[in-house]
Design a protein around this motif. Structure first.
Motif, PDB file in Angstrom:
ATOM      1  N   PRO A   1      36.104   5.770  52.528  1.00 11.69           N
ATOM      2  CA  PRO A   1      37.418   5.782  53.185  1.00 11.69           C
ATOM      3  C   PRO A   1      38.536   6.060  52.186  1.00 11.69           C
ATOM      4  O   PRO A   1      38.473   5.636  51.030  1.00 11.69           O
ATOM      5  CB  PRO A   1      37.541   4.362  53.751  1.00 11.69           C
ATOM      6  CG  PRO A   1      36.139   3.858  53.856  1.00 11.69           C
ATOM      7  CD  PRO A   1      35.387   4.518  52.728  1.00 11.69           C
ATOM      8  N   LYS A   2      39.554   6.781  52.644  1.00 13.81           N
ATOM      9  CA  LYS A   2      40.706   7.084  51.805  1.00 13.81           C
ATOM     10  C   LYS A   2      41.554   5.833  51.647  1.00 13.81           C
ATOM     11  O   LYS A   2      41.738   5.080  52.588  1.00 13.81           O
ATOM     12  CB  LYS A   2      41.542   8.188  52.435  1.00 13.81           C
ATOM     13  CG  LYS A   2      40.826   9.502  52.558  1.00 13.81           C
ATOM     14  CD  LYS A   2      41.682  10.514  53.282  1.00 13.81           C
ATOM     15  CE  LYS A   2      40.893  11.790  53.509  1.00 13.81           C
ATOM     16  NZ  LYS A   2      41.644  12.749  54.331  1.00 13.81           N
ATOM     17  N   ASP A   3      42.071   5.619  50.452  1.00 14.85           N
ATOM     18  CA  ASP A   3      42.981   4.506  50.206  1.00 14.85           C
ATOM     19  C   ASP A   3      44.397   4.994  50.463  1.00 14.85           C
ATOM     20  O   ASP A   3      44.971   5.726  49.663  1.00 14.85           O
ATOM     21  CB  ASP A   3      42.836   4.002  48.769  1.00 14.85           C
ATOM     22  CG  ASP A   3      43.733   2.809  48.477  1.00 14.85           C
ATOM     23  OD1 ASP A   3      44.399   2.302  49.415  1.00 14.85           O
ATOM     24  OD2 ASP A   3      43.778   2.378  47.325  1.00 14.85           O
ATOM     25  N   LYS A   4      44.961   4.601  51.606  1.00 16.36           N
ATOM     26  CA  LYS A   4      46.301   5.042  51.974  1.00 16.36           C
ATOM     27  C   LYS A   4      47.342   3.935  51.811  1.00 16.36           C
ATOM     28  O   LYS A   4      48.480   4.093  52.223  1.00 16.36           O
ATOM     29  CB  LYS A   4      46.297   5.534  53.419  1.00 16.36           C
ATOM     30  CG  LYS A   4      45.423   6.761  53.634  1.00 16.36           C
ATOM     31  CD  LYS A   4      45.499   7.222  55.070  1.00 16.36           C
ATOM     32  CE  LYS A   4      44.639   8.457  55.282  1.00 16.36           C
ATOM     33  NZ  LYS A   4      44.734   8.939  56.660  1.00 16.36           N
ATOM     34  N   PHE A   5      46.958   2.823  51.207  1.00 17.84           N
ATOM     35  CA  PHE A   5      47.879   1.708  51.036  1.00 17.84           C
ATOM     36  C   PHE A   5      48.996   2.081  50.076  1.00 17.84           C
ATOM     37  O   PHE A   5      48.757   2.618  48.997  1.00 17.84           O
ATOM     38  CB  PHE A   5      47.147   0.470  50.507  1.00 17.84           C
ATOM     39  CG  PHE A   5      48.063  -0.683  50.226  1.00 17.84           C
ATOM     40  CD1 PHE A   5      48.530  -1.466  51.266  1.00 17.84           C
ATOM     41  CD2 PHE A   5      48.478  -0.969  48.941  1.00 17.84           C
ATOM     42  CE1 PHE A   5      49.399  -2.526  51.026  1.00 17.84           C
ATOM     43  CE2 PHE A   5      49.337  -2.020  48.685  1.00 17.84           C
ATOM     44  CZ  PHE A   5      49.793  -2.808  49.725  1.00 17.84           C
ATOM     45  N   LYS A   6      50.235   1.784  50.487  1.00 18.29           N
ATOM     46  CA  LYS A   6      51.399   2.005  49.624  1.00 18.29           C
ATOM     47  C   LYS A   6      52.290   0.782  49.740  1.00 18.29           C
ATOM     48  O   LYS A   6      52.850   0.505  50.800  1.00 18.29           O
ATOM     49  CB  LYS A   6      52.182   3.249  50.055  1.00 18.29           C
ATOM     50  CG  LYS A   6      51.428   4.544  49.836  1.00 18.29           C
ATOM     51  CD  LYS A   6      52.293   5.726  50.224  1.00 18.29           C
ATOM     52  CE  LYS A   6      51.526   7.016  49.990  1.00 18.29           C
ATOM     53  NZ  LYS A   6      52.333   8.186  50.359  1.00 18.29           N
TER      54      LYS A   6
ATOM     55  N   ASN B   1      55.730   0.862  51.408  1.00 18.37           N
ATOM     56  CA  ASN B   1      55.847   0.987  52.861  1.00 18.37           C
ATOM     57  C   ASN B   1      55.898  -0.364  53.576  1.00 18.37           C
ATOM     58  O   ASN B   1      55.998  -0.405  54.797  1.00 18.37           O
ATOM     59  CB  ASN B   1      54.678   1.791  53.422  1.00 18.37           C
ATOM     60  CG  ASN B   1      54.773   3.260  53.037  1.00 18.37           C
ATOM     61  OD1 ASN B   1      55.816   3.741  52.637  1.00 18.37           O
ATOM     62  ND2 ASN B   1      53.665   3.960  53.158  1.00 18.37           N
TER      63      ASN B   1
END
Length: 95
Positions: free
Chosen positions: A76-81, A84
Motif C-alpha cells: 500500500p502507498k503511504d499517503k499520510f501527511k 493535512n
C-alpha cells in the motif's frame, strides 16, 4: 434520478456509497480484489452504464465495482501527511 418518494430521498448517493464500501470490504475479506469505479454524477458515464445494463429510467447507476482474483499484492502507498491534520478548528495545527 430517484423520484423522492422514499424516506430521506436526498441521501441516496450516500446510501449507495456506504453499500459500495461494504461490498469492497466483503470482497477483500474473501481474498478478492475490487475497485470502485465512479459513474455518477458524470452524466455521460451514467447514461452509458444504464444503456449497457439496460436499466429502466428510474435506476441511476452510481458506481461500477470490478471484482476478481488479484494477480499481485502491491505494498500500500503511504499517503499520510502530518500537515493535512487539523485539531479543533479547520486549519489550526497542533502546537
Amino acid at each position: 434520478m430517484p423520484d423522492g418518494k422514499g424516506k430521506l430521498p436526498d441521501f441516496w448517493v450516500q446510501d449507495v456509497s456506504a453499500a459500495t464500501e461494504n461490498l469492497l470490504l466483503a470482497a477483500h475479506a474473501l481474498g478478492l480484489g475490487a475497485v470502485w469505479t465512479g459513474v455518477y454524477p458524470v452524466m455521460e458515464r451514467t447514461a452509458e452504464v444504464a444503456n449497457v445494463l439496460n436499466c429502466p429510467p428510474n435506476i441511476v447507476p452510481v458506481v461500477v465495482v470490478r471484482v476478481g482474483y488479484p494477480d499481485e499484492s502491491p505494498t500500500p502507498k503511504d499517503k499520510f501527511k502530518e500537515e493535512n491534520i487539523s485539531y479543533n478548528k479547520f486549519g489550526q495545527k497542533k502546537e
